[in-house]
Write an enzyme that holds these catalytic residues in place. Structure first.
Site, PDB file in Angstrom:
ATOM      1  N   ASN A 131       0.860  -1.186   0.000  1.00 12.69           N
ATOM      2  CA  ASN A 131       0.000   0.000   0.000  1.00 12.69           C
ATOM      3  C   ASN A 131       0.892   1.231   0.000  1.00 12.69           C
ATOM      4  O   ASN A 131       1.781   1.353   0.830  1.00 12.69           O
ATOM      5  CB  ASN A 131      -0.879  -0.046   1.267  1.00 12.69           C
ATOM      6  CG  ASN A 131      -1.870   1.095   1.319  1.00 12.69           C
ATOM      7  OD1 ASN A 131      -1.840   1.986   0.484  1.00 12.69           O
ATOM      8  ND2 ASN A 131      -2.742   1.058   2.323  1.00 12.69           N
ATOM      9  N   SER A 171       0.104   3.247   3.456  1.00 11.63           N
ATOM     10  CA  SER A 171      -0.309   2.302   4.482  1.00 11.63           C
ATOM     11  C   SER A 171      -0.274   2.958   5.865  1.00 11.63           C
ATOM     12  O   SER A 171       0.731   3.546   6.262  1.00 11.63           O
ATOM     13  CB  SER A 171       0.644   1.109   4.451  1.00 11.63           C
ATOM     14  OG  SER A 171       0.232   0.175   5.400  1.00 11.63           O
TER      15      SER A 171
HETATM   16  N1  LIG Z   1     -12.927   2.818  -2.636  1.00 10.54           N
HETATM   17  C1  LIG Z   1     -11.776   2.948  -3.263  1.00 10.54           C
HETATM   18  N2  LIG Z   1     -11.752   3.466  -4.509  1.00 10.54           N
HETATM   19  C2  LIG Z   1     -10.585   3.589  -5.165  1.00 10.54           C
HETATM   20  N3  LIG Z   1      -9.403   3.213  -4.684  1.00 10.54           N
HETATM   21  C3  LIG Z   1      -9.353   2.691  -3.432  1.00 10.54           C
HETATM   22  C4  LIG Z   1     -10.533   2.521  -2.677  1.00 10.54           C
HETATM   23  N4  LIG Z   1     -10.207   1.980  -1.525  1.00 10.54           N
HETATM   24  C5  LIG Z   1      -8.843   1.827  -1.540  1.00 10.54           C
HETATM   25  N5  LIG Z   1      -8.341   2.254  -2.680  1.00 10.54           N
HETATM   26  C6  LIG Z   1      -6.914   2.218  -3.097  1.00 10.54           C
HETATM   27  O1  LIG Z   1      -6.238   1.319  -2.294  1.00 10.54           O
HETATM   28  C7  LIG Z   1      -5.180   1.946  -1.632  1.00 10.54           C
HETATM   29  C8  LIG Z   1      -5.066   1.435  -0.230  1.00 10.54           C
HETATM   30  O2  LIG Z   1      -6.174   1.835   0.524  1.00 10.54           O
HETATM   31  P1  LIG Z   1      -6.117   2.122   2.065  1.00 10.54           P
HETATM   32  O3  LIG Z   1      -7.425   2.591   2.488  1.00 10.54           O
HETATM   33  O4  LIG Z   1      -4.962   3.005   2.384  1.00 10.54           O
HETATM   34  O5  LIG Z   1      -5.833   0.680   2.620  1.00 10.54           O
HETATM   35  P2  LIG Z   1      -5.689   0.267   4.168  1.00 10.54           P
HETATM   36  O6  LIG Z   1      -5.971   1.451   4.975  1.00 10.54           O
HETATM   37  O7  LIG Z   1      -6.650  -0.821   4.321  1.00 10.54           O
HETATM   38  O8  LIG Z   1      -4.303  -0.197   4.278  1.00 10.54           O
HETATM   39  C9  LIG Z   1      -5.517   3.404  -1.673  1.00 10.54           C
HETATM   40  O9  LIG Z   1      -4.362   4.172  -1.653  1.00 10.54           O
HETATM   41  C10 LIG Z   1      -6.270   3.546  -2.957  1.00 10.54           C
HETATM   42  O10 LIG Z   1      -5.361   3.707  -3.995  1.00 10.54           O
HETATM   43 MG   LIG Z   2      -4.861   2.323   6.280  1.00 13.37          MG
END
Ligand SMILES: Nc1ncnc2c1ncn2[C@@H]1O[C@H](COP(=O)(O)OP(=O)(O)O)[C@@H](O)[C@H]1O
Ligand SMILES: [Mg+2]
Length: 1187
Positions: A202, A205
């Site tokens: 990520n 992250s």
């Molecule tokens: N609903 C969404 N629409 C588009 N891209 C998303 C979406 N959810 C996550 N992403 C993509 O996935 C990546 C990781 O999401 P993130 O929320 O940071 O993951 P986590 O917090 O679960 O580690 C984001 O940077 C984005 O690029």
């Molecule tokens: Mg996160």
């Protein structure tokens, strides 16, 4: 073919589940299937168990996976997959939202979407994160209860994004865009800058867990928030894996700061710093660090970070980077491994930034002061230890800095509730926390994380079960016997029961002699009998395993205690204490305040974590929870790529299968009555569709009883029917059978209909063809036959006509012969009479001439005699008598000779005249042979004879002296006429049917019969349409009568000569043919005819003029006629003899024949008439038809 099946390839891999497939071919016992990933497989009969039919709900996917018939991992996975392929990333499982990371921006987060999802129930709209947020918000307002939303999932699954989306939605629908709302929203960039980093999974992250509690006032507007953070990954400050980065804030700072600022902090490029360049990755695609830095700065401003604070933070961050660049040199003191920090620019800068003495830094990083029994002993640290100390110091600084920042943010956005406000203030909590983790090497942090997840799972399971109970209660279903297993045992073992794992670790951490190994021993001895504990296989193993809700995880015990202790060495604290930097002192305040002893007893990491977790769980249990399970479809951050095994793992770790297990324990299959009736009404004939049903519940019951049996364990609630898996299967099988039957029936009927209509069409066509063919054949035959008959008829008629013609011809020839004979005889008689007359006259003339000559001769001789005598006398006087006599005689002889000469001359002259006459005659004879009117010729020849009234039947005066001839002639004529004509010999033919009497009776007009009358007819024998024909018919009859001598010839009437007599008969007939309208004339004639019959005796010759005119009815122009007719009518003189052509003058028989036959030729209508008349006239009374 075309059926969907589950295909279990039985690979035995941990995360392999049956895959959906569609049957492509099923011939020859083998089955070819194409699975969801597009791979083809052949299933052989002995592997038939590898496939089983797919529930219809799984085929095209459902929005709520609770409704899946195949409620298992494979079913859920396939449902997510087919929806994901259609960009449907959200799916419900009951009230749990499953979100699959799309890794691409979908157009589903627009203000329009926010509006669409506002104030809607879950399920009313397609699944969406906004629906969850909306439900949180409205549930909070409706139920006046705090809400929470637990967002879990692996790193990169989309938790943080989902949290932000919910926050966005809440900010949007809560109304005013207040300052505080802005502050709440701006907290995120700061937290992300300090707590997020780029990892291989990520790019952004979050390396900490957080719980954001958003507070709403009475009106539902955002009033404040509170952020709780959990377990920041501090090790990242010092160490990053390949392709990973340190926290964003370092890179942002280096990129975004002005050169002067950087100069002040002694900073350079990111690659200059060990702590930043370790992962060989200092930039991150899609991130603009300098821009981010500006964002961070502005967010900090919003959240009331002062510039000094900001600068101080930067100083600390810079100090950390410089610390990372310290260089060590190994030394040996008293046979002990020792080291020294090289005096470098980094050290100086770091020390100056921390506002401490560099020497102090060097000392405390390379030696440790131990106080034993009141004595302080300083021992050198090995290089390794020294590095650890430095890293620990750096981590300590960063960790405390992060905590400070969170507190700072909270200070800005958090308003502690005043007492009276507490009742009205409501909150929505968003928990964005790391999910269950299981790496190849799991250390203490993973234990904490999994412990937290174990707690959350417990919370989740209980919530789901509670929901189930609620539903059962709501539906009045007996649920008492439904049991479920949760992860309480595991939790008990980890943290609840006495001597649990956490407390054992804690205890060991506080125990001065405690090591990781002793800790593991204690764990083993305490828990080796617990089913959830997996002890190391031998004494050398340093791992122990825990059977978590999501599977077994092995933890590496090395470093456990150290990590758990999480304390900084006293020397470091001392160093901080010596610092003139107030900020660093502030963030280390708690540590500094503690004495060295108390510090040892200070709470361990695990106990801290446990406490905050307990607090969190307490908060959560006071809330109505919503669950969002984030799933990342692949490890490569790629859109439209679905890694099945990865997803199965996450599904398992998400604990979602628990929901399913609970469902399975109860009644996993439930249908609303409408759904049930509509789906299974095929099983009971005569059940109407749901919308036509009054008692849906009763109908459901009836269907269920009929199919499932009364006593089976299914239940019927208030709005739903609850079934066990096998019921559904039974129902589905039955339904399938019933539908198959119905399908076959429909197919049968449709095929029947199709074939029948086709047959009818074909039959109709065949009949049509037959009909036309037969018709054609018949017509052809008929035509041939008709032609045959016509030919036969023609032959017969021609034969008949032929015989008739020959008969008629022979008769006519006979008739002609007779006529000619008659004519010849008559002509002969004429000639004879003429000859006689001529002879008579000629003889008379000759006689007279002779007489005259003789008389002249005589007179002349007498004269001569007298002269002789006179001369003799005279001469006697002169001469002798004798002499005188002689002389006189001599002279007399001369005179005689003279006379004789004269006679001879006259004779010659006469002869010459005779010859000339003869020549003339010859000439005339010649002329007669030329086509001349023989009548004219006769007239010319015999014109001198006067009238021809001496013809038979005519009164006339014979020339004088020829009366006898005339009489004789009459006798001759009578003799000729009375003789019956010898009939031509008949051919043998039975014509008895064709009697003339019969013909006459049938066809003759008026009272006319077949008997011969010698009177003119009033009307034609046969009917003729054409008046001309009628008149002609009458004229022909009269002509026939005349020809036969039954009517007298008209008297020759010179006065009436208008030249018509000079015109040949045929010409006249031709002339009259053109005329059509004779009506008046005909009527007049008929009227006259009647009168004439009365006055028959009194007809007179003087009426010739009238007759002449009437003849013209047929032959001449009518203009002259009408006058005459009217005049005559006026005069009352209707003594018409007949309207014959022969009226104005007598005609020859030849002319009459010409007239009769000419009419026959030119007026075809008259032929039969003429034939009938000829029969009548020639047959001699009584005529026989055979004649
Ligand atoms: N609903 C969404 N629409 C588009 N891209 C998303 C979406 N959810 C996550 N992403 C993509 O996935 C990546 C990781 O999401 P993130 O929320 O940071 O993951 P986590 O917090 O679960 O580690 C984001 O940077 C984005 O690029
Ligand atoms: Mg996160």
């Amino acid at each position: 073919m075309g059926d969907y099946v589950w295909m279990d390839l039985k690979t035995g891999r941990e995360f392999d589940v049956p895959i959906g497939a569609v049957v492509k071919l099923c011939d020859s016992g083998q089955i070819q299937v194409v699975d969801d990933e597009g791979n083809e497989h052949w299933i052989f009969p002995h592997n038939a168990s590898h496939i089983k039919p797919m529930h219809p709900t799984s085929i095209h996917g459902v929005e709520d996976m609770i409704r899946l018939g195949d409620l298992n991992e494979a079913g859920i996975l396939r449902n997510l997959l087919i929806r994901y392929r259609e960009h449907l990333i959200y799916t419900y499982t009951g009230s749990i939202l499953v979100a699959v990371n799309p890794y691409q921006l979908l157009p589903i987060y627009s203000p329009e979407q926010i509006r669409l999802y506002t104030n809607k129930k879950i399920g009313e709209m397609p699944p969406h994160i906004f629906a969850i947020a909306d439900n949180c918000y409205y549930n909070m307002q409706r139920n006046n209860r705090d809400q929470c939303c637990i967002i879990s999932g692996e790193s990169g699954a989309g938790k943080t994004e989902s949290t932000k989306l919910i926050l966005q939605f809440l900010a949007a629908i809560s109304g005013q865009h207040s300052w505080i709302e802005q502050q709440v929203l701006e907290a995120n960039p700061i937290l992300e800058a300090f707590g997020n980093a780029k990892t291989i999974r990520n790019d952004n992250s979050s390396r900490f867990g957080k719980y954001i509690d958003i507070h709403f006032n009475k009106r539902g507007a955002i009033e404040g928030a509170k952020i709780e953070q959990y377990l920041l990954e501090k090790s990242r400050v010092c160490r990053q894996a390949q392709d990973e980065r340190n926290y964003h804030v370092f890179y942002c700072m280096l990129k975004g700061m002005t050169p002067e600022q950087k100069k002040k902090l002694g900073l350079g490029k990111a690659t200059d710093y060990n702590y930043l360049a370790m992962g060989n990755c200092t930039t991150c695609d899609g991130r603009d660090d300098s821009k981010e830095y500006a964002n961070i700065r502005s967010a900090m401003k919003v959240l009331m970070f002062t510039d000094t604070e900001n600068w101080e933070i930067s100083k600390l961050l810079a100090a950390i980077l410089h610390m990372g660049n310290l260089r060590y040199e190994a030394r040996m003191y008293d046979n002990l491994d020792a080291c020294e920090v090289v005096r470098s620019a980094s050290l100086i800068t770091a020390a100056s930034l921390l506002e401490v003495d560099p020497q102090d830094v060097m000392n405390c990083l390379t030696s440790r002061t131990i106080i034993t029994r009141g004595e302080t002993v300083s021992t050198p640290l090995s290089m390794e230890q020294a590095l650890d100390v430095r890293d620990a110091f750096v981590k300590g600084i960063y960790g405390r800095l992060f905590v400070w920042i969170v507190e700072k943010i909270n200070a800005a956005i958090y308003r502690p509730p005043s007492h009276e406000l507490q009742s009205v203030r409501r909150s929505i909590g968003l928990l964005d926390i790391f999910g269950f983790e299981n790496f190849t090497v799991n250390s203490f942090e993973q234990l904490c994380i999994n412990f937290a997840n174990e707690n959350l799972q417990q919370f989740f399971v209980r919530h789901v079960f509670k929901l189930e109970q609620e539903e059962y209660n709501l539906e009045n279903i007996n649920w008492q016997h439904i049991e479920f297993t949760d992860n309480q045992d595991a939790l008990d073992m980890i943290a609840i029961k006495p001597m649990n794992i956490i407390s054992l670790i804690d205890e060991e951490s506080k125990f001065p002699k405690g090591t990781d190994t002793t800790m593991l021993h204690k764990l083993n001895s305490q828990h080796k009998l617990n089913t959830n504990y997996i002890p190391p296989k031998n004494n050398h193993e340093t791992q122990f395993g825990i059977n978590h809700f999501a599977g077994v995880v092995y933890y590496e015990t090395k470093g456990f205690l150290e990590k758990n202790r999480d304390t900084l060495h006293g020397d470091i604290i001392q160093l901080v204490h010596s610092s003139k930097n107030k900020f660093i002192k502030q963030i280390f305040q708690a540590d500094v305040a503690m004495g060295a002893e108390t510090r040892k007893r200070s709470p361990t990491l695990s106990s801290q974590f446990k406490r905050s977790l307990e607090l969190l769980m307490r908060t959560l249990s006071g809330c109505q929870p919503f669950f969002v399970r984030c799933i990342k479809p692949n490890e490569y951050k790629k859109p439209m790529l679905f890694d099945r095994e990865l997803c199965v793992r996450q599904l398992r770790y998400s604990g979602m299968m628990e929901t399913i297990r609970i469902r399975r324990a109860g009644y996993p299959i439930r249908y609303s009555f409408v759904e049930f009736v509509d789906r299974y009404r095929v099983l009971m004939p005569g059940v109407k569709p749901a919308y036509k049903q009054g008692d849906l519940r009763g109908t459901c019951q009836r269907i269920a009883e009929a199919v499932l049996g009364k006593d089976d364990d299914w239940q019927i609630g208030k709005t739903k029917i609850f079934l066990k898996d096998h019921h559904d299967m039974l129902l589905e099988i039955e339904r399938d059978k019933a539908i198959t039957d119905k399908v076959i029936l429909i197919q049968k009927v449709v095929r029947g209909f199709k074939d029948r209509s086709n047959f009818l069409k074909v039959r109709h066509s065949a009949l049509m063809i037959q009909r036309y063919w037969r018709g054609h054949n018949c017509r052809k035959n008929y035509g041939a036959m008709r032609i045959g008959f016509l030919r036969l008829q023609a032959l017969y008629r021609s034969r008949k006509l032929h015989t008739q013609y020959h008969m008629a011809r022979r008769r006519i020839i006979e008739f002609q012969a007779r006529c000619r004979g008659c004519l010849v005889r008559r002509a002969f008689r004429h000639r004879l009479w003429a000859v006689f007359t001529i002879q008579a006259y000629a003889r008379g003339m000759i006689a007279r001439r002779l007489y005259k000559r003789l008389k002249g001769e005589y007179h002349r001789r007498l004269e001569a005699e007298k002269l002789r005598l006179a001369e003799e006398e005279r001469l006697r006087k002169e001469m002798s008598a004798k002499k005188a006599k002689e002389e006189a005689e001599k002279k007399h002889q001369v005179r005689l000779a003279q006379l004789a000469r004269e006679d001879a001359e006259r004779e010659v002259k006469e002869k010459e005249e005779a010859r000339q006459k003869k020549e003339l005659l010859d000439k005339m004879e010649k002329a007669r042979n030329e086509p001349v009117n023989d009548s004219d010729m006769v007239d010319k020849m015999f014109g001198f004879l006067g009238t021809t009234s001496s013809l038979p039947g005519q009164e006339g005066q014979a020339p004088n002296g020829f009366e006898d001839l005339e009489r004789a002639q009459k006798e001759l004529e009578e003799e000729d006429l009375d003789a019956a004509l010898p009939l031509p010999e008949e051919e043998e033919e039975d014509l008895s049917e064709y009697k003339f009497a019969k013909f006459a009776a049938t066809y003759f007009q008026g009272t006319t019969t077949h008997t011969y009358i010698r009177r003119p007819l009033k009307q034609p024998l046969l009917y003729h349409e054409d008046e001309g024909d009628q008149l002609a018919a009458l004229a022909v009859w009269i002509t026939i009568l005349r020809f036969m001598g039954d009517l007298p010839e008209p008297k020759y009437h010179t006065a009436m000569s208008d030249g018509s007599e000079k015109i040949p008969v045929m010409t006249k007939i031709y002339e009259t043919l053109g005329k059509k309208t004779y009506k008046k004339e005909l009527q007049a004639l008929q009227g006259e005819g009647e009168v004439r019959i009365c006055n028959l005796p009194s007809y007179g010759h003087k009426k010739n003029s009238v007759r002449h005119k009437l003849v013209s009815l047929t032959l001449k122009k009518k203009s002259k006629l009408t006058e005459e007719v009217t005049k005559r009518l006026h005069d009352g003189e209707s003594t018409l003899q007949g309207n014959s052509m022969l009226e104005d003058r007598p005609t020859s028989n030849l002319e009459k024949l010409h007239f009769i036959i000419g009419n026959g030729i030119l007026r075809p209508a008259l032929r039969l008439e003429i034939s009938a008349k000829s029969q009548l006239s020639f047959s001699v009374v009584p005529p026989t038809p055979s004649s």
